[in-house]
Design an enzyme around this catalytic site. Structure first.
Site, PDB file in Angstrom:
ATOM      1  N   THR A 199      -0.933   7.648  -0.688  1.00 21.98           N
ATOM      2  CA  THR A 199      -2.241   7.553  -1.366  1.00 21.98           C
ATOM      3  C   THR A 199      -3.074   6.372  -0.857  1.00 21.98           C
ATOM      4  OG1 THR A 199      -1.418   6.072  -3.082  1.00 21.98           O
ATOM      5  CG2 THR A 199      -1.166   8.450  -3.473  1.00 21.98           C
ATOM      6  N   ASP A 203       0.823  -1.914  12.205  1.00 19.72           N
ATOM      7  CA  ASP A 203       1.223  -2.441  10.899  1.00 19.72           C
ATOM      8  C   ASP A 203       1.548  -3.928  11.027  1.00 19.72           C
ATOM      9  OD1 ASP A 203       2.861  -1.138   8.105  1.00 19.72           O
ATOM     10  OD2 ASP A 203       2.966  -3.249   8.673  1.00 19.72           O
ATOM     11  N   ARG A 220       0.842  -1.181   0.000  1.00 20.36           N
ATOM     12  CA  ARG A 220       0.000   0.000   0.000  1.00 20.36           C
ATOM     13  C   ARG A 220       0.879   1.232   0.000  1.00 20.36           C
ATOM     14  NH1 ARG A 220      -4.491   1.112   4.465  1.00 20.36           N
ATOM     15  NH2 ARG A 220      -2.703   1.833   5.610  1.00 20.36           N
ATOM     16  N   ASP A 249       5.037  -5.154   9.704  1.00 19.76           N
ATOM     17  CA  ASP A 249       6.154  -4.738  10.561  1.00 19.76           C
ATOM     18  C   ASP A 249       6.178  -5.530  11.855  1.00 19.76           C
ATOM     19  OD1 ASP A 249       7.146  -2.916   8.794  1.00 19.76           O
ATOM     20  OD2 ASP A 249       6.117  -1.186   9.667  1.00 19.76           O
TER      21      ASP A 249
HETATM   22  C1  PRP Z   1      -1.030  -4.239   4.769  1.00 14.12           C
HETATM   23  C2  PRP Z   1      -1.879  -5.477   4.998  1.00 14.12           C
HETATM   24  C3  PRP Z   1      -2.749  -5.524   3.775  1.00 14.12           C
HETATM   25  C4  PRP Z   1      -2.956  -4.051   3.473  1.00 14.12           C
HETATM   26  C5  PRP Z   1      -4.328  -3.661   3.926  1.00 14.12           C
HETATM   27  O1  PRP Z   1       0.004  -4.528   3.898  1.00 14.12           O
HETATM   28  O2  PRP Z   1      -1.130  -6.644   5.215  1.00 14.12           O
HETATM   29  O3  PRP Z   1      -2.128  -6.169   2.668  1.00 14.12           O
HETATM   30  O4  PRP Z   1      -1.976  -3.336   4.218  1.00 14.12           O
HETATM   31  O5  PRP Z   1      -4.610  -2.358   3.575  1.00 14.12           O
HETATM   32  P1  PRP Z   1      -5.722  -1.981   2.490  1.00 14.12           P
HETATM   33  O6  PRP Z   1      -6.920  -2.817   2.806  1.00 14.12           O
HETATM   34  O7  PRP Z   1      -5.950  -0.518   2.717  1.00 14.12           O
HETATM   35  O8  PRP Z   1      -5.168  -2.266   1.125  1.00 14.12           O
HETATM   36  P2  PRP Z   1       1.138  -3.419   3.542  1.00 14.12           P
HETATM   37  O9  PRP Z   1       0.726  -2.639   2.343  1.00 14.12           O
HETATM   38  O10 PRP Z   1       1.465  -2.650   4.772  1.00 14.12           O
HETATM   39  O11 PRP Z   1       2.344  -4.315   3.061  1.00 14.12           O
HETATM   40  P3  PRP Z   1       3.254  -5.317   3.920  1.00 14.12           P
HETATM   41  O12 PRP Z   1       2.403  -6.526   4.249  1.00 14.12           O
HETATM   42  O13 PRP Z   1       4.352  -5.635   2.972  1.00 14.12           O
HETATM   43  O14 PRP Z   1       3.737  -4.608   5.157  1.00 14.12           O
HETATM   44  N1  URA Z   2      -2.282  -2.344   7.133  1.00 11.39           N
HETATM   45  C1  URA Z   2      -1.903  -2.722   8.370  1.00 11.39           C
HETATM   46  O1  URA Z   2      -0.961  -3.520   8.541  1.00 11.39           O
HETATM   47  N2  URA Z   2      -2.578  -2.199   9.416  1.00 11.39           N
HETATM   48  C2  URA Z   2      -3.611  -1.359   9.260  1.00 11.39           C
HETATM   49  O2  URA Z   2      -4.213  -0.949  10.272  1.00 11.39           O
HETATM   50  C3  URA Z   2      -3.988  -0.991   7.955  1.00 11.39           C
HETATM   51  C4  URA Z   2      -3.302  -1.503   6.906  1.00 11.39           C
END
Ligand code: PRP
Ligand code: URA
Length: 209
Positions: free
Chosen positions: A108, A200, A104, A203
């Site tokens: 944005t 997150d 994400r 993380d």
């Molecule tokens: C997080 C989570 C989802 C997404 C959800 O991933 O694991 O994939 O955000 O958000 P959304 O519903 O608004 O799309 P992130 O983009 O942080 O990537 P990561 O798993 O690599 O940390």
């Molecule tokens: N992705 C995450 O990991 N946590 C949130 O709360 C939203 C998006």
């Protein structure tokens, strides 16, 4: 028409509460994510079809149920979805595993895909699509779009925590898929993080940041 199931099992709720706690460290966080995925998978696979086969027990011969129907694929959304794979595979160890990389944009909040490798014959499989967080829904919608474009039309999305906004968006865009939610939270904040949420997920699973 797909169904949405909000899991209300006390074991799942208890483990999600532990996940939310900011004092829960990486090691425990990982273990909890895996355990919750297994408990959710048990529920999500409740409607798998079975067929009767004959088996000879030490006592007699009986017709007994075994799994039938489509083969499974588990396709986590990277990165955080990876944390749920082992728990699901502990229920269905012979499932194939694919990967969809989506992140994400921090400003944005739009999803960007960067990797995709799916098992052969995905069009003929039941796909379990795990990601701990459903926030705006952008990542899940993009992942389902992708899998459907490969010809697969039987998808079960699993998330540990959902925001109402993301759940609604996913249901509207893909009304045919089944959605399993560990806990439906209150809302998204101005940074599109789930409130109260757990922060997150990626993380916290991988210890980054
Ligand atoms: C997080 C989570 C989802 C997404 C959800 O991933 O694991 O994939 O955000 O958000 P959304 O519903 O608004 O799309 P992130 O983009 O942080 O990537 P990561 O798993 O690599 O940390
Ligand atoms: N992705 C995450 O990991 N946590 C949130 O709360 C939203 C998006």
């Amino acid at each position: 028409m797909g169904k949405t199931v909000i899991l209300e099992h006390p074991l799942i709720q208890h483990k999600i509460s532990l996940l939310r706690d900011e004092r829960t460290g990486t090691r425990d966080f990982r273990v909890l994510v895996s355990e919750i995925a297994m408990l959710m998978g048990f529920e999500a696979l409740r409607d798998l079809p079975t067929k009767l086969v004959e088996v000879k027990t030490p006592i007699t011969t009986a017709r007994v149920p075994v799994l039938a129907g489509k083969k499974l694929a588990v396709v986590p959304i990277l990165r955080a979805g990876l944390g749920m794979v082992d728990g699901i595979l502990s229920l269905v160890p012979s499932a194939k595993v694919g990967h969809i990389g989506i992140y994400r944009d921090e400003v944005t909040h739009e999803p960007h895909d960067y990797f995709c490798k799916l098992p052969k014959g995905i069009d003929n499989r039941l796909v379990i699509l795990p990601d701990p967080m459903l926030a705006t829904g952008g990542s899940a919608i993009a992942a389902v779009d992708f899998i459907k474009a490969k010809g697969c039309n039987h998808i079960k999305f699993m998330c540990i925590i959902a925001a109402p906004e993301g759940l609604k968006a996913l249901q509207e865009k893909h009304p045919d898929i089944d959605i399993y939610v560990g806990c439906l939270d209150d809302h998204l904040n101005e940074n599109a993080y789930i409130v109260p949420g757990l922060g997150d997920a990626g993380d916290r699973i991988f210890g980054t940041k």
